[in-house]
Design an enzyme around this catalytic site. Sequence first.
Site, PDB file in Angstrom:
ATOM      1  N   HIS A   1      26.518 -15.905  10.951  1.00  0.00           N
ATOM      2  CA  HIS A   1      26.340 -17.038   9.837  1.00  0.00           C
ATOM      3  C   HIS A   1      27.921 -16.228   8.855  1.00  0.00           C
ATOM      4  O   HIS A   1      27.658 -15.024   8.831  1.00  0.00           O
ATOM      5  CB  HIS A   1      25.008 -16.503   9.062  1.00  0.00           C
ATOM      6  CG  HIS A   1      23.874 -17.478   9.600  1.00  0.00           C
ATOM      7  ND1 HIS A   1      22.218 -17.617   8.654  1.00  0.00           N
ATOM      8  CD2 HIS A   1      24.304 -18.662  10.048  1.00  0.00           C
ATOM      9  CE1 HIS A   1      22.320 -18.499   9.148  1.00  0.00           C
ATOM     10  NE2 HIS A   1      22.489 -19.022  10.163  1.00  0.00           N
TER      11      HIS A   1
ATOM     12  N   HIS B   1      16.885 -23.967  18.613  1.00  0.00           N
ATOM     13  CA  HIS B   1      17.101 -24.320  17.601  1.00  0.00           C
ATOM     14  C   HIS B   1      15.859 -23.957  16.789  1.00  0.00           C
ATOM     15  O   HIS B   1      15.917 -22.771  15.496  1.00  0.00           O
ATOM     16  CB  HIS B   1      17.930 -25.265  15.982  1.00  0.00           C
ATOM     17  CG  HIS B   1      19.037 -24.885  15.689  1.00  0.00           C
ATOM     18  ND1 HIS B   1      19.917 -24.271  15.568  1.00  0.00           N
ATOM     19  CD2 HIS B   1      18.563 -24.937  14.261  1.00  0.00           C
ATOM     20  CE1 HIS B   1      19.746 -23.915  14.623  1.00  0.00           C
ATOM     21  NE2 HIS B   1      20.285 -24.395  13.265  1.00  0.00           N
TER      22      HIS B   1
ATOM     23  N   TYR C   1      16.331 -18.511   4.893  1.00  0.00           N
ATOM     24  CA  TYR C   1      14.467 -18.189   4.932  1.00  0.00           C
ATOM     25  C   TYR C   1      13.665 -17.294   4.359  1.00  0.00           C
ATOM     26  O   TYR C   1      12.772 -16.848   5.231  1.00  0.00           O
ATOM     27  CB  TYR C   1      15.057 -17.475   6.533  1.00  0.00           C
ATOM     28  CG  TYR C   1      15.604 -18.662   7.436  1.00  0.00           C
ATOM     29  CD1 TYR C   1      14.843 -18.930   8.849  1.00  0.00           C
ATOM     30  CD2 TYR C   1      17.267 -18.020   7.882  1.00  0.00           C
ATOM     31  CE1 TYR C   1      15.631 -19.424   9.607  1.00  0.00           C
ATOM     32  CE2 TYR C   1      17.774 -18.344   8.672  1.00  0.00           C
ATOM     33  CZ  TYR C   1      16.935 -19.341  10.143  1.00  0.00           C
ATOM     34  OH  TYR C   1      17.787 -20.086  10.695  1.00  0.00           O
TER      35      TYR C   1
ATOM     36  N   ARG D   1      22.496 -19.423  19.720  1.00  0.00           N
ATOM     37  CA  ARG D   1      22.780 -21.010  19.333  1.00  0.00           C
ATOM     38  C   ARG D   1      22.171 -20.991  20.959  1.00  0.00           C
ATOM     39  O   ARG D   1      23.012 -20.245  21.741  1.00  0.00           O
ATOM     40  CB  ARG D   1      23.635 -21.516  18.664  1.00  0.00           C
ATOM     41  CG  ARG D   1      23.694 -21.055  16.957  1.00  0.00           C
ATOM     42  CD  ARG D   1      25.080 -21.385  16.846  1.00  0.00           C
ATOM     43  NE  ARG D   1      25.326 -21.062  15.331  1.00  0.00           N
ATOM     44  CZ  ARG D   1      26.199 -20.610  14.605  1.00  0.00           C
ATOM     45  NH1 ARG D   1      26.399 -19.363  15.534  1.00  0.00           N
ATOM     46  NH2 ARG D   1      26.002 -19.865  13.333  1.00  0.00           N
TER      47      ARG D   1
ATOM     48  N   LYS E   1      30.342 -19.926  17.036  1.00  0.00           N
ATOM     49  CA  LYS E   1      31.729 -20.911  15.685  1.00  0.00           C
ATOM     50  C   LYS E   1      32.523 -20.417  15.399  1.00  0.00           C
ATOM     51  O   LYS E   1      32.302 -18.990  14.971  1.00  0.00           O
ATOM     52  CB  LYS E   1      30.991 -21.173  14.508  1.00  0.00           C
ATOM     53  CG  LYS E   1      29.062 -22.698  15.777  1.00  0.00           C
ATOM     54  CD  LYS E   1      29.337 -22.743  14.105  1.00  0.00           C
ATOM     55  CE  LYS E   1      27.831 -23.834  13.627  1.00  0.00           C
ATOM     56  NZ  LYS E   1      27.822 -24.630  12.733  1.00  0.00           N
TER      57      LYS E   1
ATOM     58  N   ARG F   1      15.705 -19.769  16.766  1.00  0.00           N
ATOM     59  CA  ARG F   1      16.564 -19.376  15.727  1.00  0.00           C
ATOM     60  C   ARG F   1      15.829 -19.455  14.641  1.00  0.00           C
ATOM     61  O   ARG F   1      16.018 -18.267  14.082  1.00  0.00           O
ATOM     62  CB  ARG F   1      17.664 -20.265  16.276  1.00  0.00           C
ATOM     63  CG  ARG F   1      18.958 -19.265  15.759  1.00  0.00           C
ATOM     64  CD  ARG F   1      20.079 -20.141  15.826  1.00  0.00           C
ATOM     65  NE  ARG F   1      21.272 -19.839  14.481  1.00  0.00           N
ATOM     66  CZ  ARG F   1      21.642 -19.009  14.366  1.00  0.00           C
ATOM     67  NH1 ARG F   1      22.120 -18.251  15.059  1.00  0.00           N
ATOM     68  NH2 ARG F   1      22.795 -19.190  13.699  1.00  0.00           N
TER      69      ARG F   1
END
Length: 300
Positions: free
Chosen positions: A272, A246, A281, A149, A173, A249
């Site tokens: 994730h 993004h 995806y 990110r 995150k 990404r």
Amino acid sequence: MDLNDRYLKMFIEYLQIEKNSSHHTTENYEKAILHFKSFMKQQAIEGFAAVSYLLVRHYLTWLHEQSYSRRTVAKKISSLRSFYRFLNREKIVEHNPFALASLPKKGQSIPHFIYEEELAELFHVSDLSTPLGQRNQAILELLYGTGIRVSECCQIQLEDLDFYIETVLIKGKGRKERYVPLGSYAIEALSRYIEEGRKELSEKAGQPAKTLFLNYKGGPLTPRGVRTILNRLIEQTTLTVHISPHVLRHTFATHLLNEGADMRAVQELLGHSHLSSTQIYTHVTKDHLKKIYNNTHPRA
């Protein structure tokens, strides 16, 4: 400080200390709760304990009338549901009025990605004889080569890079850390930038920054700065596609899956928490396979 503000402060501290939530996450929760608190004031509801399921239904209707997107409404309701779960746990409220509130279904948007042929031109526009050109090339190679990110990219410090084992430590995150492998192109671009361009940029600042990527003044580069850089790079090409951190990404993940990468491995690389976040995806790869089939099979 009134009781409502006190309860909100307790919840934020709970997120920061017990849940170890990031500043961005706690800020989003706080905004959602303050927004609902403003609605409560309009409806002459004084305390969080006085909120009923009927008021929640009224709030949902009001959000719809204000033309909020389904995604935004879902985030607000999810935040408030967590908040009331906390209040219920602390015996501040007897029930959670948001427990039965149904979240609007999110539209399943397919991530935008760039084809390899389009990327090829983008990787040849930076002037590698200048510090900024070397920096821009390193950012491009790193974002596409790792799928990180933009916020993670801007947090990287020099000590997070290990060229010996060809990895970079990423702080993601929720303050979760992961090691991501570096490809040969990214290593080459990063090495050039660190040995040459970064040294020149850091001399412009009174106090050298620890972060890997610097702006033209020698200070830490921000996510907004990275987006501006990518916009300027695309302007130097003949491409008409939209590009952002993004999008790179998305492109990273799509290209890996198109070449047969294991979805669990891609999940780990992207950072994730849930496989469902990575599964989006597969929609792209299925479209890709269908296009190949239609263009190449005699009976398609």
